[in-house]
Scaffold this motif. Structure first.
Motif, PDB file in Angstrom:
ATOM      1  N   ASN A   1      55.984  34.234  52.074  1.00 50.87           N
ATOM      2  CA  ASN A   1      56.514  35.067  52.762  1.00 50.87           C
ATOM      3  C   ASN A   1      57.589  34.898  53.804  1.00 50.87           C
ATOM      4  OD1 ASN A   1      54.548  34.835  54.724  1.00 50.87           O
ATOM      5  ND2 ASN A   1      53.868  36.876  54.532  1.00 50.87           N
ATOM      6  N   SER A   2      57.157  33.797  54.445  1.00 52.35           N
ATOM      7  CA  SER A   2      58.510  32.987  55.475  1.00 52.35           C
ATOM      8  C   SER A   2      58.217  31.927  56.249  1.00 52.35           C
ATOM      9  CB  SER A   2      58.176  34.142  57.137  1.00 52.35           C
ATOM     10  OG  SER A   2      56.740  33.474  57.423  1.00 52.35           O
ATOM     11  N   GLY A   3      59.393  30.639  56.396  1.00 51.56           N
ATOM     12  CA  GLY A   3      59.258  29.755  57.138  1.00 51.56           C
ATOM     13  C   GLY A   3      58.171  29.411  58.270  1.00 51.56           C
ATOM     14  N   SER A   4      57.798  30.815  58.745  1.00 47.33           N
ATOM     15  CA  SER A   4      57.092  30.656  59.416  1.00 47.33           C
ATOM     16  C   SER A   4      54.930  30.040  58.437  1.00 47.33           C
ATOM     17  CB  SER A   4      56.487  31.731  60.549  1.00 47.33           C
ATOM     18  OG  SER A   4      57.624  31.875  61.085  1.00 47.33           O
ATOM     19  N   SER A   5      55.101  31.087  57.557  1.00 43.65           N
ATOM     20  CA  SER A   5      53.964  31.168  57.292  1.00 43.65           C
ATOM     21  C   SER A   5      54.036  30.147  56.317  1.00 43.65           C
ATOM     22  CB  SER A   5      53.668  32.031  56.283  1.00 43.65           C
ATOM     23  OG  SER A   5      53.992  33.710  56.430  1.00 43.65           O
ATOM     24  N   ALA A   6      54.796  29.405  55.673  1.00 43.75           N
ATOM     25  CA  ALA A   6      55.051  27.558  54.622  1.00 43.75           C
ATOM     26  C   ALA A   6      54.444  27.302  56.478  1.00 43.75           C
ATOM     27  CB  ALA A   6      56.623  27.559  54.329  1.00 43.75           C
ATOM     28  N   ASN A   7      54.875  27.222  57.675  1.00 45.79           N
ATOM     29  CA  ASN A   7      54.689  26.182  58.822  1.00 45.79           C
ATOM     30  C   ASN A   7      52.762  26.181  57.863  1.00 45.79           C
ATOM     31  OD1 ASN A   7      56.699  24.476  58.773  1.00 45.79           O
ATOM     32  ND2 ASN A   7      56.412  25.741  60.423  1.00 45.79           N
ATOM     33  N   LEU A   8      52.525  27.417  58.148  1.00 45.97           N
ATOM     34  CA  LEU A   8      50.790  27.451  57.932  1.00 45.97           C
ATOM     35  C   LEU A   8      50.205  27.367  57.081  1.00 45.97           C
ATOM     36  CD1 LEU A   8      48.616  28.904  59.831  1.00 45.97           C
ATOM     37  CD2 LEU A   8      48.770  31.000  58.509  1.00 45.97           C
ATOM     38  N   ILE A   9      50.593  26.889  55.518  1.00 46.66           N
ATOM     39  CA  ILE A   9      49.910  26.507  54.944  1.00 46.66           C
ATOM     40  C   ILE A   9      49.892  25.655  53.949  1.00 46.66           C
ATOM     41  CG2 ILE A   9      50.067  28.958  53.861  1.00 46.66           C
ATOM     42  CD1 ILE A   9      51.975  27.855  51.885  1.00 46.66           C
ATOM     43  N   ALA A  10      51.083  24.503  54.996  1.00 48.84           N
ATOM     44  CA  ALA A  10      51.199  23.552  54.829  1.00 48.84           C
ATOM     45  C   ALA A  10      50.376  22.515  56.018  1.00 48.84           C
ATOM     46  CB  ALA A  10      52.847  22.852  55.058  1.00 48.84           C
ATOM     47  N   ILE A  11      50.667  22.961  56.986  1.00 44.21           N
ATOM     48  CA  ILE A  11      49.602  23.076  58.072  1.00 44.21           C
ATOM     49  C   ILE A  11      47.781  22.642  57.684  1.00 44.21           C
ATOM     50  CG2 ILE A  11      48.876  22.080  60.418  1.00 44.21           C
ATOM     51  CD1 ILE A  11      51.297  21.215  59.711  1.00 44.21           C
ATOM     52  N   SER A  12      47.448  23.746  57.439  1.00 42.91           N
ATOM     53  CA  SER A  12      45.871  24.281  56.412  1.00 42.91           C
ATOM     54  C   SER A  12      45.386  23.327  55.450  1.00 42.91           C
ATOM     55  CB  SER A  12      46.046  25.360  56.681  1.00 42.91           C
ATOM     56  OG  SER A  12      46.818  26.813  57.491  1.00 42.91           O
ATOM     57  N   ALA A  13      46.517  23.070  54.986  1.00 43.83           N
ATOM     58  CA  ALA A  13      46.664  22.274  53.486  1.00 43.83           C
ATOM     59  C   ALA A  13      46.669  20.607  53.376  1.00 43.83           C
ATOM     60  CB  ALA A  13      47.712  22.357  52.040  1.00 43.83           C
ATOM     61  N   LEU A  14      46.781  20.460  54.595  1.00 37.80           N
ATOM     62  CA  LEU A  14      46.522  18.899  54.647  1.00 37.80           C
ATOM     63  C   LEU A  14      45.556  19.006  55.220  1.00 37.80           C
ATOM     64  CD1 LEU A  14      49.923  18.079  55.907  1.00 37.80           C
ATOM     65  CD2 LEU A  14      48.989  16.770  54.970  1.00 37.80           C
ATOM     66  N   ILE A  15      44.791  19.651  55.854  1.00 43.02           N
ATOM     67  CA  ILE A  15      43.468  20.099  56.981  1.00 43.02           C
ATOM     68  C   ILE A  15      42.154  19.650  55.704  1.00 43.02           C
ATOM     69  CG2 ILE A  15      41.595  20.899  58.282  1.00 43.02           C
ATOM     70  CD1 ILE A  15      43.658  21.598  60.658  1.00 43.02           C
ATOM     71  N   LEU A  16      42.458  20.433  54.398  1.00 41.09           N
ATOM     72  CA  LEU A  16      41.611  20.797  53.746  1.00 41.09           C
ATOM     73  C   LEU A  16      41.310  20.077  52.729  1.00 41.09           C
ATOM     74  CD1 LEU A  16      42.401  24.574  53.033  1.00 41.09           C
ATOM     75  CD2 LEU A  16      40.087  24.208  54.180  1.00 41.09           C
ATOM     76  N   SER A  17      42.645  19.054  52.015  1.00 43.03           N
ATOM     77  CA  SER A  17      42.926  18.350  51.062  1.00 43.03           C
ATOM     78  C   SER A  17      41.565  16.833  51.821  1.00 43.03           C
ATOM     79  CB  SER A  17      44.348  17.656  51.291  1.00 43.03           C
ATOM     80  OG  SER A  17      44.199  16.332  50.396  1.00 43.03           O
ATOM     81  N   ASP A  18      41.365  15.964  50.779  1.00 39.68           N
ATOM     82  CA  ASP A  18      40.691  15.307  51.172  1.00 39.68           C
ATOM     83  C   ASP A  18      41.184  13.631  51.039  1.00 39.68           C
ATOM     84  OD1 ASP A  18      37.665  16.724  50.823  1.00 39.68           O
ATOM     85  OD2 ASP A  18      37.526  16.613  49.020  1.00 39.68           O
ATOM     86  N   LYS A  19      42.303  13.957  50.623  1.00 45.54           N
ATOM     87  CA  LYS A  19      43.119  12.964  50.752  1.00 45.54           C
ATOM     88  C   LYS A  19      43.788  12.399  52.206  1.00 45.54           C
ATOM     89  CE  LYS A  19      47.180  11.916  47.528  1.00 45.54           C
ATOM     90  NZ  LYS A  19      48.052  12.091  46.873  1.00 45.54           N
ATOM     91  N   TYR A  20      44.062  13.440  53.156  1.00 49.50           N
ATOM     92  CA  TYR A  20      44.724  13.174  53.869  1.00 49.50           C
ATOM     93  C   TYR A  20      43.886  13.172  55.318  1.00 49.50           C
ATOM     94  CZ  TYR A  20      48.529  13.658  51.525  1.00 49.50           C
ATOM     95  OH  TYR A  20      49.348  13.028  50.312  1.00 49.50           O
TER      96      TYR A  20
END
Length: 388
Positions: A54-73
């Motif tokens: 819903n925004s570029g700010s939310s895009a940043n939030l879910i991108a960073i959150s996904a990296l933390i949740l990922s087992d790959k990174y």
């Protein structure tokens, strides 16, 4: 009176027809328009996946959150992320919200992007990632940046919210890192009212981002790389696998975006033409400095750094008298904001260049149509100011 705004409307009947198409469909929440816009956006920027928010700010939030949740990174709460001292607030606040430590470094006063010499020296044993910002349309030097990240085993993430359509060595900014974020807010290169997008080549990140965009559930995943969904549709309606958010876009935004994307080549052509004209003309004024084009900038706006704050104030007075809109260069040196008290952070060096930009800089807008005559008039005002 010149009357030069910061941003202008890029819509015509096509966008309003798209809105009516959504109204007639009676489907307003995230649905087929979002799915199609994601597909078309990814194809345009030559990326495997696009995830709309819903925004570029939310895009940043879910991108960073996904990296933390990922087992790959290898990015976890408490780890350090290097950021340039000049960017928008939600480059930084999302890192804080995700429990990461920020390490601020200075910018290069030519490109306004992070100083890559500083970056090499700022890396510590706790550094896990670099959140690079392509500032005001200008791409980073990704040859050097990727080399530094590779040599130090660092994750590269791009905040490309101000630089849609910029390229480095023929490749789109926002596609160099493991993920890159975009904004489609009104004043940006294309406008969907509110909106953001993340590009990635990574199957797992794509699936995690799609889940956490919608509460962390499995409903919208289908076949995926992160969870074996059951065949029981009833069960999967409310099956939560990640701590998520609700940052979904709506159908109208995506429908508008699909029409805007068709015009993006034209928008970029005009912006780049205006940008080259601005640099050629205003670079003749010795008492100011300009952002130098790293490679193929998409020219979000036209930043100017004056000799001192007195000269900037005099130019602001002229702008007010001539109805020329202006604003600080993004948020200036962000570490000067009170909100920094809430962050876990460190600063490498003295941020000398960021302070010069903060104290002496401003920018005026660029547009999706020819503004060369307006730039001529602004140039004449500025010449008169510096020569008096």
């Amino acid at each position: 009176m010149i009357n030069y705004p910061l941003a202008t409307d890029t819509w015509d009947d096509k966008e309003y027809d798209a809105i009516n198409r959504v109204i007639n469909s009676n489907r307003f929440t995230m649905g087929p328009e979002v799915e199609m816009f994601e597909k078309e956006f990814a194809e345009y920027f030559e990326s495997k996946y696009a995830v709309m928010a819903n925004s570029g700010s939310s895009a940043n939030l879910i991108a960073i959150s996904a990296l933390i949740l990922s087992d790959k990174y290898d990015l976890n709460k408490g780890d350090e992320v290097i950021v340039p001292a000049v960017s928008w607030a939600t480059t930084y606040t999302v890192l804080h919200q995700c429990g990461l430590k920020l390490r601020f470094i200075d910018i290069d006063l030519d490109t306004f992007n992070m100083d890559l010499n500083e970056l090499k020296n700022a890396i510590t044993e706790n550094t896990k990632a670099v959140f690079a910002v392509n500032l005001l349309g200008n791409p980073n030097d990704f040859d050097r940046l990727l080399k530094i990240c590779d040599e130090n085993n660092l994750i590269l993430i791009e905040d490309n919210c101000e630089s849609m359509g910029a390229k480095f060595n023929g490749k789109y900014a926002g596609t160099f890192g493991v993920c890159g974020t975009f904004s489609t807010f009104y004043s940006h290169h294309m406008a969907t009212m509110e909106g953001g997008m993340i590009l990635t080549e990574d199957d797992e990140l794509n699936d995690i981002m799609k889940s956490i965009r919608s509460h962390g559930w499995t409903r919208n995943l289908g076949e995926n790389s992160v969870f074996n969904t059951k065949k029981d549709k009833f069960y999967e309606m409310f099956n939560f696998i990640f701590p998520g958010y609700n940052v979904r876009p709506v159908e109208m935004e995506a429908a508008i975006g699909r029409e805007q994307l068709k015009k993006l080549n034209m928008f970029l052509k005009e912006r780049k033409g205006n940008g080259k004209y601005f640099l050629d003309k205003f670079s003749k004024i010795n008492s100011i400095s300009l952002q130098k084009n790293q490679d193929d900038s998409s020219f979000f706006g036209f930043p100017i750094i004056f000799e001192d704050d007195v000269q900037r104030k005099e130019f602001i007075k002229l702008c007010d008298e001539n109805n020329i809109e202006y604003r600080p260069i993004v948020a200036g040196n962000f570490t000067k904001n009170k909100v920094i008290e809430y962050f876990d952070y460190s600063i490498y060096g003295d941020l000398k260049n960021s302070n010069i930009l903060h104290n002496n800089g401003l920018f005026i807008g660029n547009h999706h149509f020819d503004v060369k005559k307006d730039l001529d008039e602004i140039y004449n005002l500025l010449i008169k100011l510096v020569e008096d």
